[in-house]
Design an enzyme around this catalytic site. Structure first.
Site, PDB file in Angstrom:
ATOM      1  N   ASN A   1      53.761  22.571  36.716  1.00 16.13           N
ATOM      2  CA  ASN A   1      55.133  22.282  37.129  1.00 16.13           C
ATOM      3  C   ASN A   1      55.774  21.526  35.973  1.00 16.13           C
ATOM      4  O   ASN A   1      55.558  20.324  35.811  1.00 16.13           O
ATOM      5  CB  ASN A   1      55.099  21.441  38.412  1.00 16.13           C
ATOM      6  CG  ASN A   1      56.486  21.186  38.968  1.00 16.13           C
ATOM      7  OD1 ASN A   1      57.490  21.436  38.302  1.00 16.13           O
ATOM      8  ND2 ASN A   1      56.534  20.685  40.191  1.00 16.13           N
TER       9      ASN A   1
ATOM     10  N   ARG B   1      55.656  26.888  38.317  1.00 15.69           N
ATOM     11  CA  ARG B   1      56.751  26.692  39.259  1.00 15.69           C
ATOM     12  C   ARG B   1      58.063  26.938  38.519  1.00 15.69           C
ATOM     13  O   ARG B   1      58.326  26.323  37.483  1.00 15.69           O
ATOM     14  CB  ARG B   1      56.738  25.264  39.793  1.00 15.69           C
ATOM     15  CG  ARG B   1      57.923  25.038  40.694  1.00 15.69           C
ATOM     16  CD  ARG B   1      58.104  23.587  41.044  1.00 15.69           C
ATOM     17  NE  ARG B   1      59.232  23.441  41.938  1.00 15.69           N
ATOM     18  CZ  ARG B   1      60.045  22.399  41.946  1.00 15.69           C
ATOM     19  NH1 ARG B   1      59.850  21.399  41.101  1.00 15.69           N
ATOM     20  NH2 ARG B   1      61.046  22.345  42.789  1.00 15.69           N
TER      21      ARG B   1
ATOM     22  N   HIS C   1      62.926  24.919  47.841  1.00 15.10           N
ATOM     23  CA  HIS C   1      61.737  24.456  48.570  1.00 15.10           C
ATOM     24  C   HIS C   1      61.008  25.627  49.234  1.00 15.10           C
ATOM     25  O   HIS C   1      60.290  25.438  50.219  1.00 15.10           O
ATOM     26  CB  HIS C   1      62.103  23.443  49.692  1.00 15.10           C
ATOM     27  CG  HIS C   1      62.545  22.106  49.208  1.00 15.10           C
ATOM     28  ND1 HIS C   1      63.544  21.391  49.853  1.00 15.10           N
ATOM     29  CD2 HIS C   1      62.130  21.339  48.183  1.00 15.10           C
ATOM     30  CE1 HIS C   1      63.717  20.231  49.226  1.00 15.10           C
ATOM     31  NE2 HIS C   1      62.874  20.182  48.211  1.00 15.10           N
TER      32      HIS C   1
ATOM     33  N   GLY D   1      64.402  15.294  47.780  1.00 12.18           N
ATOM     34  CA  GLY D   1      65.287  16.386  48.167  1.00 12.18           C
ATOM     35  C   GLY D   1      64.911  16.767  49.586  1.00 12.18           C
ATOM     36  O   GLY D   1      63.789  16.509  50.018  1.00 12.18           O
TER      37      GLY D   1
ATOM     38  N   ARG E   1      71.500  12.774  46.917  1.00  8.86           N
ATOM     39  CA  ARG E   1      72.443  13.895  46.995  1.00  8.86           C
ATOM     40  C   ARG E   1      73.155  13.897  48.343  1.00  8.86           C
ATOM     41  O   ARG E   1      72.546  13.580  49.366  1.00  8.86           O
ATOM     42  CB  ARG E   1      71.710  15.229  46.829  1.00  8.86           C
ATOM     43  CG  ARG E   1      71.236  15.492  45.415  1.00  8.86           C
ATOM     44  CD  ARG E   1      70.378  16.736  45.353  1.00  8.86           C
ATOM     45  NE  ARG E   1      69.064  16.411  44.843  1.00  8.86           N
ATOM     46  CZ  ARG E   1      67.984  17.182  44.993  1.00  8.86           C
ATOM     47  NH1 ARG E   1      68.063  18.330  45.633  1.00  8.86           N
ATOM     48  NH2 ARG E   1      66.834  16.802  44.514  1.00  8.86           N
TER      49      ARG E   1
ATOM     50  N   ASP F   1      65.393   5.219  48.625  1.00 10.22           N
ATOM     51  CA  ASP F   1      64.064   5.329  49.228  1.00 10.22           C
ATOM     52  C   ASP F   1      64.158   5.061  50.731  1.00 10.22           C
ATOM     53  O   ASP F   1      64.643   4.010  51.155  1.00 10.22           O
ATOM     54  CB  ASP F   1      63.139   4.309  48.559  1.00 10.22           C
ATOM     55  CG  ASP F   1      61.685   4.551  48.898  1.00 10.22           C
ATOM     56  OD1 ASP F   1      61.349   4.601  50.098  1.00 10.22           O
ATOM     57  OD2 ASP F   1      60.883   4.696  47.958  1.00 10.22           O
TER      58      ASP F   1
ATOM     59  N   GLU G   1      52.737  22.229  47.906  1.00  6.50           N
ATOM     60  CA  GLU G   1      53.425  23.263  47.136  1.00  6.50           C
ATOM     61  C   GLU G   1      52.534  23.837  46.044  1.00  6.50           C
ATOM     62  O   GLU G   1      52.588  25.024  45.752  1.00  6.50           O
ATOM     63  CB  GLU G   1      54.728  22.686  46.561  1.00  6.50           C
ATOM     64  CG  GLU G   1      55.759  22.459  47.662  1.00  6.50           C
ATOM     65  CD  GLU G   1      56.934  21.580  47.250  1.00  6.50           C
ATOM     66  OE1 GLU G   1      56.744  20.347  47.238  1.00  6.50           O
ATOM     67  OE2 GLU G   1      58.005  22.101  46.942  1.00  6.50           O
TER      68      GLU G   1
HETATM   69  P1  ADP Z   1      59.484  14.461  46.434  1.00  6.88           P
HETATM   70  O1  ADP Z   1      60.603  15.211  47.063  1.00  6.88           O
HETATM   71  O2  ADP Z   1      59.869  13.779  45.172  1.00  6.88           O
HETATM   72  O3  ADP Z   1      58.174  15.233  46.353  1.00  6.88           O
HETATM   73  P2  ADP Z   1      58.268  13.026  48.651  1.00  6.88           P
HETATM   74  O4  ADP Z   1      58.023  14.243  49.438  1.00  6.88           O
HETATM   75  O5  ADP Z   1      57.105  12.233  48.194  1.00  6.88           O
HETATM   76  O6  ADP Z   1      59.225  13.256  47.428  1.00  6.88           O
HETATM   77  O7  ADP Z   1      59.203  12.072  49.558  1.00  6.88           O
HETATM   78  C1  ADP Z   1      59.722  10.887  49.057  1.00  6.88           C
HETATM   79  C2  ADP Z   1      60.439  10.166  50.183  1.00  6.88           C
HETATM   80  O8  ADP Z   1      59.513   9.898  51.246  1.00  6.88           O
HETATM   81  C3  ADP Z   1      61.027   8.828  49.768  1.00  6.88           C
HETATM   82  O9  ADP Z   1      62.351   8.701  50.255  1.00  6.88           O
HETATM   83  C4  ADP Z   1      60.132   7.827  50.489  1.00  6.88           C
HETATM   84  O10 ADP Z   1      60.843   6.687  50.837  1.00  6.88           O
HETATM   85  C5  ADP Z   1      59.760   8.594  51.725  1.00  6.88           C
HETATM   86  N1  ADP Z   1      58.601   7.990  52.390  1.00  6.88           N
HETATM   87  C6  ADP Z   1      57.333   7.923  51.951  1.00  6.88           C
HETATM   88  N2  ADP Z   1      56.573   7.219  52.826  1.00  6.88           N
HETATM   89  C7  ADP Z   1      57.394   6.827  53.842  1.00  6.88           C
HETATM   90  C8  ADP Z   1      57.234   6.061  55.059  1.00  6.88           C
HETATM   91  N3  ADP Z   1      56.058   5.556  55.382  1.00  6.88           N
HETATM   92  N4  ADP Z   1      58.316   5.891  55.833  1.00  6.88           N
HETATM   93  C9  ADP Z   1      59.511   6.395  55.493  1.00  6.88           C
HETATM   94  N5  ADP Z   1      59.734   7.105  54.389  1.00  6.88           N
HETATM   95  C10 ADP Z   1      58.695   7.319  53.567  1.00  6.88           C
END
Ligand code: ADP
Length: 367
Positions: free
Chosen positions: A7, A64, A153, A185, A214, A255, A354
């Protein structure tokens, strides 16, 4: 049979080496080209990867590729025509496709005798019928400038919808699932018998659900208004809507964990951000219920979907008339099926993978 999944981003390369479904090596090369980065350029990064892993028995490299436009309906073995087609799609994915092309070029140079396969984020959505992919704008303009919904996705929605059918012990071809990929995303997808028939992202990964930074869906007039009245340039507006919007725009934090901490402490901006985020999901679930007619499961995946019982509970609240209900204890424990026994619609939590899906599609493409 080993498959190397790459990726390649503009300044990073993520890799994972599979032997069957097992991961035998993985890693991330970051800050490529920066003074204190892991590698001087993408060539050096890939050489570093190939030197560090055991490539004996490697059958193919799976790349990817974010945007396959309407040219690619499935993972495809790389040749010069494919490279030219992905180059033509750069205007539709100016940040992502050039990086993937670099990864493909370098890997072809280093492993000239091995098949390279391009796995597109868009391909799973090629099955969306025209009425779900076409927007009601000037048809000639749309055709000339390739304006339509492509969706993204795709590897995640494909993987998670299949896993959901497996979890329910049903044939994929007879299972209708609404998949909710909620990461940085985020996108929703209506999957009918294993085929995508609707998805929330559009021409770019900007449309649809509220995301970390976004906006998701907005009235296009917002752009004209910010340009004319606020005097912002198109680039400034794009930056605001892609990096300063979503949870970041509403709550000042991208986050979801931070947003939820502040929400628990009663912070009004975080509360609104959380509510807007969940309500948008609920609106899409309702819309896709109507598209599918019959829904067997709603499945949550990715960071937020897998780890936030609060988002799962609030976004599906008030839908019991549709047969969608959550068991609070199962939800809190993060079980695979979080709906009560005997419910009409199963609500599931399925971790996405993925890279594994890219490896499997790569294997299928070279078979
Ligand atoms: P990416 O799209 O970069 O692969 P992820 O699938 O890892 O990202 O998702 C990231 C998001 O998941 C972030 O907004 C993070 O805050 C959220 N996240 C991870 N753990 C938790 C949790 N325990 N509670 C709420 N949100 C979470």
């Amino acid at each position: 049979m080993k498959i190397l999944v790459l990726n390649t981003g503009s300044s990073s390369v993520k890799y994972r080496l599979f032997d069957g479904a097992d991961t035998v090596a993985k890693g991330l090369i970051e800050r490529i080209g920066e003074a204190d980065g892991d590698a001087a350029d993408h060539g050096a990064a890939l050489r570093q990867i190939m030197d560090s892993v055991d490539l004996s028995g490697l059958a193919a490299v799976g790349h990817r590729v974010v945007h396959g436009g309407s040219d690619f309906e499935k993972a495809t073995v790389v040749d010069d025509d494919l490279v030219a087609a992905v180059e033509r799609l750069v205007p539709l994915a100016p940040l992502h496709n050039p990086a993937a092309l670099t990864g493909i070029a370098v890997a072809r140079g280093l492993l000239p005798d091995l098949p390279q396969v391009a796995v597109f984020d868009t391909a799973f959505h090629a099955s969306i019928p025209p009425e779900g992919a076409v927007w009601a704008i000037d048809a000639e303009l749309a055709r000339r400038w390739q304006i339509q919904r492509y969706g993204f996705h795709g590897t995640s929605h494909a993987y998670v919808s299949r896993q959901t059918a497996r979890l329910l012990g049903r044939p994929v071809g007879e299972t209708n699932v609404i998949t909710l990929h909620l990461g940085n995303g985020a996108s929703a997808c209506a999957v009918q018998g294993g085929r995508s028939v609707a998805t929330s992202m559009g021409m770019s990964p900007q449309g649809g659900l509220v995301m970390g930074t976004r906006s998701g869906d907005i009235d296009p007039t917002v752009v004209f208004h910010l340009h004319r009245e606020a005097g912002m340039s198109i680039d400034e507006i794009e930056t605001s809507l892609t990096r300063g919007a979503g949870l970041q725009g509403l709550a000042g934090a991208n986050d979801m964990r931070t947003v939820q901490e502040r929400w628990s402490a009663g912070d009004p901006a975080a509360t609104l951000a959380f509510d807007v985020y969940c309500r948008r999901i609920r609106e899409y679930v309702g819309a896709y219920y109507a598209v599918l007619g019959r829904v067997d499961a709603v499945t949550f995946t990715a960071g937020v979907g897998e780890h936030s019982p609060e988002v799962r509970a609030v976004s599906l609240s008030g839908l019991s008339a549709l047969g969608i209900e959550i068991d609070p204890d199962r939800n809190e424990r993060g079980e695979k099926i979080i709906s009560p026994d005997g419910g009409r619609v199963a609500v599931c939590v399925v971790p996405t993978d993925e890279e594994l899906e890219i490896a499997e599609q790569t294997r299928t493409a070279i078979a």
